[in-house]
Design a protein around this motif. Structure first.
Motif, PDB file in Angstrom:
ATOM      1  N   ALA A 386      39.872  38.258   4.577  1.00  0.00           N
ATOM      2  CA  ALA A 386      40.821  39.216   5.292  1.00  0.00           C
ATOM      3  C   ALA A 386      40.386  40.709   4.639  1.00  0.00           C
ATOM      4  O   ALA A 386      40.629  41.695   5.283  1.00  0.00           O
ATOM      5  CB  ALA A 386      42.333  39.155   4.778  1.00  0.00           C
ATOM      6  N   PRO A 394      45.126  45.972   4.570  1.00  0.00           N
ATOM      7  CA  PRO A 394      45.202  44.815   5.262  1.00  0.00           C
ATOM      8  C   PRO A 394      46.673  44.324   5.316  1.00  0.00           C
ATOM      9  O   PRO A 394      47.244  44.366   4.197  1.00  0.00           O
ATOM     10  CB  PRO A 394      44.298  43.944   4.823  1.00  0.00           C
ATOM     11  CG  PRO A 394      43.874  44.306   3.153  1.00  0.00           C
ATOM     12  CD  PRO A 394      44.117  45.927   3.422  1.00  0.00           C
ATOM     13  N   LEU A 398      47.274  39.245   8.298  1.00  0.00           N
ATOM     14  CA  LEU A 398      45.904  39.051   8.409  1.00  0.00           C
ATOM     15  C   LEU A 398      45.672  38.419   6.887  1.00  0.00           C
ATOM     16  O   LEU A 398      44.933  37.071   6.856  1.00  0.00           O
ATOM     17  CB  LEU A 398      45.054  40.336   8.257  1.00  0.00           C
ATOM     18  CG  LEU A 398      43.459  40.286   8.114  1.00  0.00           C
ATOM     19  CD1 LEU A 398      42.913  39.416   9.232  1.00  0.00           C
ATOM     20  CD2 LEU A 398      42.834  41.674   8.278  1.00  0.00           C
ATOM     21  N   VAL A 399      46.232  39.063   5.909  1.00  0.00           N
ATOM     22  CA  VAL A 399      45.956  38.599   4.606  1.00  0.00           C
ATOM     23  C   VAL A 399      46.558  37.007   4.464  1.00  0.00           C
ATOM     24  O   VAL A 399      45.615  35.972   3.951  1.00  0.00           O
ATOM     25  CB  VAL A 399      46.364  39.385   3.393  1.00  0.00           C
ATOM     26  CG1 VAL A 399      46.291  38.791   2.002  1.00  0.00           C
ATOM     27  CG2 VAL A 399      45.661  40.676   3.418  1.00  0.00           C
ATOM     28  N   LEU A 402      45.046  34.177   6.861  1.00  0.00           N
ATOM     29  CA  LEU A 402      43.711  33.776   6.531  1.00  0.00           C
ATOM     30  C   LEU A 402      43.779  33.062   5.342  1.00  0.00           C
ATOM     31  O   LEU A 402      43.119  32.276   4.987  1.00  0.00           O
ATOM     32  CB  LEU A 402      42.627  35.001   6.265  1.00  0.00           C
ATOM     33  CG  LEU A 402      42.175  35.331   7.514  1.00  0.00           C
ATOM     34  CD1 LEU A 402      41.091  36.498   7.524  1.00  0.00           C
ATOM     35  CD2 LEU A 402      41.620  34.474   8.671  1.00  0.00           C
TER      36      LEU A 402
END
Length: 456
Positions: A386, A394, A398-399, A402
């Protein structure tokens, strides 16, 4: 005449005493393995050997089992339950040979003094002395740095010698060591929390933490004596998870702070939440205490086999569920939303771990630790990806998204590497008839002799 009566009475006693002496049964203890190392069968060894019917007649939880023989052709298995009841089963020579062959193939580290946790107990108590007992005692006895330093050093070093003396005087099992360590540090927090709820002074709070830590350790040693390793790990897991759930619920209920401007423009505004900090600490304390008995019920009442390693894997699945739940929150989500999502996600992760890991496989403690590490490693790799995709700032979508995908991949890959065995489970419904019990009852052999055994 009197002498004649005495002679006849003595002869009658001797006549009836000889058959009773001849009928006396002497049972000789025999080992469960070829090397003669396993004289006592523990639940851990029985689990690792996957002993089950028809040659292993024991079902359910037990404390220990011992094997005896009368003439090397028939064997008697005595099983001690936690309630104090001792059951006796008759084994044939083929059944005993089957058990001996299986137990003899176990690794040496499994059968060699597995239940002796003296070193682990001393190590854990020394750690508690340095991180829990010592700081709490130092804060309770003095207000100056010199007194606190002296108190800390005395208690931190004395914990090692106290634990060594306790382990020398009594046998410490793995269950006792695990439960004493968990209840030791949780007791320290509980003692501090109790004094904090009652608005005690700082020194009184430190004294409560010190007394609570010692009390928790003593309770762990005493209560753990009649527990299996799975019971102790389950109790610890239940308490820790219960406290975390209480914390998450209170954070969700309390919500954000509401600040009121002060009349003095130079003064700090007054900020409050819907409930006080003491209310939150009280709920967390009660949830942690309630988690101990609920945690014990999990391995004891489950319809499938629950090992200490199985329970350990639930920490990894709980963290995976929390990460996945956090991925659905926006960047500006309030603390109440975060607390609710993470608490619910952790519970879903525990339920999923029970369904897809505990009910399907039997994990050792090493397996459980590797599963947790695999989830953590996969999550770190996902978060790293990410950061590569969006190196600026980010977002949590997203972080955490993923990271949860990577953690799940790490879980699946680790399970494939481990190649754990299927869940042993409980034997299905079965009724067995023991004709040898009739002979034992006819000979008035002491003990419980079951004519029919019903297993379900």
């Amino acid at each position: 005449m009197i002498s004649l009566r005495r002679l006849l009475l003595t002869g009658a006693i001797a006549l009836f005493a000889v058959p009773r002496l001849a009928a006396q049964i002497v049972e000789r203890p025999v080992p469960f393995d070829n090397a003669g190392q396993v004289m006592v069968m523990t639940p851990y060894i029985a689990d690792r050997a996957s002993l089950r019917a028809p040659w292993w007649p024991v079902s359910g939880d037990f404390s220990e089992a011992r094997l005896y023989t009368v003439n090397d052709s028939s064997y008697v298995l005595t099983v001690a339950r936690r309630s104090g009841v001792v059951e006796r089963y008759t084994l044939s020579a083929p059944d005993r040979d089957a058990i001996r062959a299986i137990v003899s193939r176990l690794p040496r580290e499994v059968i060699a003094a597995r239940n002796d946790a003296r070193n682990a107990f001393i190590r854990n108590q020394t750690i508690l002395g340095m991180l829990a007992y010592g700081p709490a005692f130092a804060g309770a006895i003095s207000d100056n740095n010199a007194g606190r330093t002296a108190g800390y050093l005395v208690v931190a070093g004395g914990s090692f010698f106290a634990a060594s003396e306790i382990s020398r005087r009594t046998s410490i099992s793995r269950a006792q060591s695990d439960l004493a360590f968990n209840m030791g540090h949780n007791g320290t927090l509980a003692g501090w929390a109790t004094m904090y709820v009652f608005n005690a002074s700082d020194r009184a709070q430190a004294a409560g933490a010190f007394i609570g830590g010692l009390t928790g350790t003593a309770l762990g040693v005493g209560i753990g004596r009649n527990m299996t390793e799975a019971d102790a790990v389950g109790a610890s897991f239940g308490s820790d998870v219960g406290a975390l759930i209480g914390w998450g619920m209170m954070e969700a209920i309390r919500g954000e702070e509401t600040c009121t401007p002060n009349a003095d423009p130079f003064a700090t505004p007054v900020c409050k939440r819907s409930l006080s900090d003491r209310s939150e600490v009280a709920v967390i304390l009660a949830s942690g205490i309630l988690g101990y008995p609920l945690g014990v019920l999990y391995p004891r009442n489950a319809r499938y086999h629950v090992t200490p390693g199985d329970i350990q894997t639930l920490w990894g699945t709980a963290s995976l569920g929390m990460t996945a739940a956090g991925a659905f929150l926006s960047t500006g989500a309030r603390s109440r939303a975060w607390a609710s999502a993470l608490t619910a996600g952790g519970l879903v992760g525990i339920i999923a771990g029970d369904r897809f890991l505990v009910q399907r496989y039997d994990h050792s403690r090493t397996d459980g630790a590797r599963v947790d590490l695999g989830i953590a490693a996969g999550g770190l790799m996902g978060a790293g990806v990410a950061a590569l995709i969006n190196s600026d700032v980010p977002g949590p979508h997203l972080v955490l998204g993923l990271a949860s995908v990577g953690g799940l991949a790490g879980l699946i890959i680790t399970e494939r590497y481990l190649d754990t065995g299927p869940d042993a489970g409980q034997p299905g419904f079965r009724v067995t008839f023991n004709p040898a019990s009739i002979a034992l009852m006819a000979a008035r052999t002491p003990g419980n002799h079951s004519l029919f055994n019903v297993r379900f």
